[in-house]
Design a protein around this motif. Structure first.
Motif, mmCIF file in Angstrom:
data_model
loop_
_atom_site.group_PDB
_atom_site.id
_atom_site.type_symbol
_atom_site.label_atom_id
_atom_site.label_comp_id
_atom_site.label_asym_id
_atom_site.label_seq_id
_atom_site.Cartn_x
_atom_site.Cartn_y
_atom_site.Cartn_z
ATOM 1 N N VAL A 93 -5.273 -1.851 -3.094
ATOM 2 C CA VAL A 93 -4.377 -1.382 -4.186
ATOM 3 C C VAL A 93 -3.390 -2.179 -4.435
ATOM 4 O O VAL A 93 -2.348 -2.022 -3.837
ATOM 5 N N PRO A 94 -3.708 -3.220 -5.409
ATOM 6 C CA PRO A 94 -2.427 -4.189 -5.552
ATOM 7 C C PRO A 94 -1.134 -3.769 -6.059
ATOM 8 O O PRO A 94 -0.271 -4.489 -5.499
ATOM 9 N N ASP A 95 -0.998 -2.773 -6.704
ATOM 10 C CA ASP A 95 0.237 -2.370 -7.436
ATOM 11 C C ASP A 95 0.280 -0.921 -7.131
ATOM 12 O O ASP A 95 0.261 -0.108 -7.974
ATOM 13 N N PRO A 96 0.557 -0.305 -5.930
ATOM 14 C CA PRO A 96 0.535 0.984 -5.524
ATOM 15 C C PRO A 96 1.725 1.761 -6.186
ATOM 16 O O PRO A 96 2.858 1.101 -6.382
ATOM 17 N N ALA A 97 1.540 2.998 -6.671
ATOM 18 C CA ALA A 97 2.484 3.754 -7.105
ATOM 19 C C ALA A 97 3.768 4.306 -5.967
ATOM 20 O O ALA A 97 3.158 4.311 -4.737
ATOM 21 N N HIS A 98 4.695 4.822 -6.319
ATOM 22 C CA HIS A 98 5.586 5.340 -5.386
ATOM 23 C C HIS A 98 6.077 6.717 -6.123
ATOM 24 O O HIS A 98 6.149 6.908 -7.251
ATOM 25 N N VAL B 111 -8.487 5.651 7.149
ATOM 26 C CA VAL B 111 -8.549 4.967 5.871
ATOM 27 C C VAL B 111 -7.299 4.376 5.395
ATOM 28 O O VAL B 111 -6.340 5.332 5.395
ATOM 29 N N VAL B 112 -7.186 3.270 5.087
ATOM 30 C CA VAL B 112 -5.978 2.503 4.667
ATOM 31 C C VAL B 112 -6.112 1.911 3.188
ATOM 32 O O VAL B 112 -6.998 1.210 2.964
ATOM 33 N N GLN B 113 -5.103 2.271 2.617
ATOM 34 C CA GLN B 113 -4.929 1.461 1.279
ATOM 35 C C GLN B 113 -3.827 0.135 1.362
ATOM 36 O O GLN B 113 -2.959 0.660 2.057
ATOM 37 N N VAL B 114 -4.324 -1.193 1.169
ATOM 38 C CA VAL B 114 -3.491 -2.313 1.387
ATOM 39 C C VAL B 114 -2.957 -2.740 0.101
ATOM 40 O O VAL B 114 -3.658 -2.708 -0.825
ATOM 41 N N SER B 115 -1.669 -3.071 -0.037
ATOM 42 C CA SER B 115 -1.392 -4.058 -1.225
ATOM 43 C C SER B 115 -1.938 -5.424 -1.373
ATOM 44 O O SER B 115 -1.984 -5.933 -2.325
ATOM 45 N N ARG B 116 -2.578 -5.968 -0.136
ATOM 46 C CA ARG B 116 -2.757 -7.320 -0.142
ATOM 47 C C ARG B 116 -3.941 -7.526 0.664
ATOM 48 O O ARG B 116 -3.544 -6.847 2.082
ATOM 49 N N ALA B 117 -4.955 -7.898 0.533
ATOM 50 C CA ALA B 117 -6.045 -8.148 1.492
ATOM 51 C C ALA B 117 -6.264 -9.785 1.624
ATOM 52 O O ALA B 117 -6.103 -10.725 0.684
ATOM 53 N N VAL B 118 -6.275 -9.724 3.016
ATOM 54 C CA VAL B 118 -6.661 -11.230 3.403
ATOM 55 C C VAL B 118 -7.867 -11.255 4.525
ATOM 56 O O VAL B 118 -8.526 -10.403 4.795
ATOM 57 N N GLU B 119 -8.228 -12.502 4.471
ATOM 58 C CA GLU B 119 -9.498 -13.136 5.547
ATOM 59 C C GLU B 119 -8.822 -12.945 6.941
ATOM 60 O O GLU B 119 -7.695 -13.054 7.139
ATOM 61 N N PRO B 120 -9.578 -12.559 7.860
ATOM 62 C CA PRO B 120 -9.453 -12.901 9.464
ATOM 63 C C PRO B 120 -8.377 -14.224 9.544
ATOM 64 O O PRO B 120 -9.035 -15.106 9.085
ATOM 65 N N GLY B 121 -7.372 -14.023 10.254
ATOM 66 C CA GLY B 121 -6.395 -15.265 10.386
ATOM 67 C C GLY B 121 -5.599 -15.287 9.631
ATOM 68 O O GLY B 121 -4.509 -16.254 9.729
ATOM 69 N N GLY B 122 -5.573 -14.573 8.379
ATOM 70 C CA GLY B 122 -4.471 -14.562 7.146
ATOM 71 C C GLY B 122 -3.172 -13.877 7.850
ATOM 72 O O GLY B 122 -2.285 -13.835 7.054
ATOM 73 N N ILE B 123 -3.454 -13.151 8.938
ATOM 74 C CA ILE B 123 -2.404 -12.488 9.462
ATOM 75 C C ILE B 123 -1.734 -12.926 10.639
ATOM 76 O O ILE B 123 -2.758 -13.131 11.625
ATOM 77 N N ASP B 124 -0.641 -13.478 11.187
ATOM 78 C CA ASP B 124 -0.098 -14.181 12.350
ATOM 79 C C ASP B 124 -0.505 -12.953 13.189
ATOM 80 O O ASP B 124 -0.127 -11.714 13.256
#
Length: 244
Positions: A223-228, A193-206
């Motif tokens: 999670v757009p603005d994750p805590a540290h 299970v992964v929290q990501v700061s930015r989600a994109v559609e397929p092809g959005g990552i090289d």
């Protein structure tokens, strides 16, 4: 194939009592704070999950993240390299009280045990730990005149990790040192299970930039603005919040 999950609560809803859980992070770098806190919130609401085995580089700091899980009594055992780090009071108190078990693993050995688990290698030999208490009861063999200790692979029921960018198929990239244990844990867990700061559609990552392929990922929550962890501890934060 769409692995996106709407909420943090849904992302951790399947973790049962007694599960083994790998949690990414090197100190606070790459620690999935929001997923951890969502799991604590579920425990406070339902009493589950409990008796967890947590696999991480350390045993938490302050009163947030893994330390907060330990403080709530959710963790039966820690498998880690650094149980005493910057502010280990929660783990230390529980350990001295006999309320939590510890399996101490040298850091390089920890990483290799996780990698072996993901690669399907049941055991390997390392010189690290030979002649110390950490080698007691483990097979020893000699290679080229040097003694090596046999270490077993390390796998888990779940992995909770943090990535920078993820697409709906589960392909991931990481931010700098936040990568640390996460790619290995994604391979070694039955469910990742992964929290990501930015989600994109397929092809959005090289494709050449993908670090963790989607085949190793089961669920993604944004999670757009994750805590540290370090920021939270500097602010003397607690989870759950302490009220007067």
């Amino acid at each position: 194939m769409d692995k996106r999950i709407a909420t943090l609560a849904e992302a951790v809803a399947d973790i049962p009592d007694g599960a083994s859980v790998m949690i990414g992070g090197f100190g606070g770098s790459g620690a999935p704070i929001e997923l951890i806190h969502a799991l604590i919130d579920r425990y406070l609401a339902t009493g589950s999950p409990r008796n967890l085995t947590i696999i991480n580089n350390n045993a938490g700091n302050g009163h947030v993240g893994i330390a907060a899980m330990i403080e709530q009594g959710m963790v039966a055992k820690m498998v880690c390299s650094f149980p005493r780090s910057a502010d280990p009071r929660v783990f230390t108190d529980k350990y001295l009280a006999g309320e939590i078990a510890l399996e101490l693993v040298p850091q390089g050995t920890l990483a290799e045990r996780i990698r072996a688990g993901g690669a399907g290698i049941p055991a390997f030999y390392t010189p690290t730990g030979f002649g110390t208490d950490l080698a007691k009861g483990k097979p020893v063999a000699e290679f080229d005149g040097r003694s090596y200790v046999q270490e077993r692979w390390l796998k888990a029921d779940f992995a909770l990790i943090k990535a920078e960018t993820g697409d709906s198929l589960g392909n991931l990239t990481y931010r700098m040192a936040a990568r640390n244990f996460a790619p290995l844990m994604a391979m070694a867990a039955a469910r990742t299970v992964v929290q990501v700061s930015r989600a994109v559609e397929p092809g959005g990552i090289d494709p050449e930039a993908v670090v963790t392929p989607g085949i190793f990922v089961d669920a993604i929550v944004t999670v757009p603005d994750p805590a540290h962890e370090e920021d939270l501890n500097r602010a003397n934060a607690h989870h759950p919040k302490v009220t007067a």
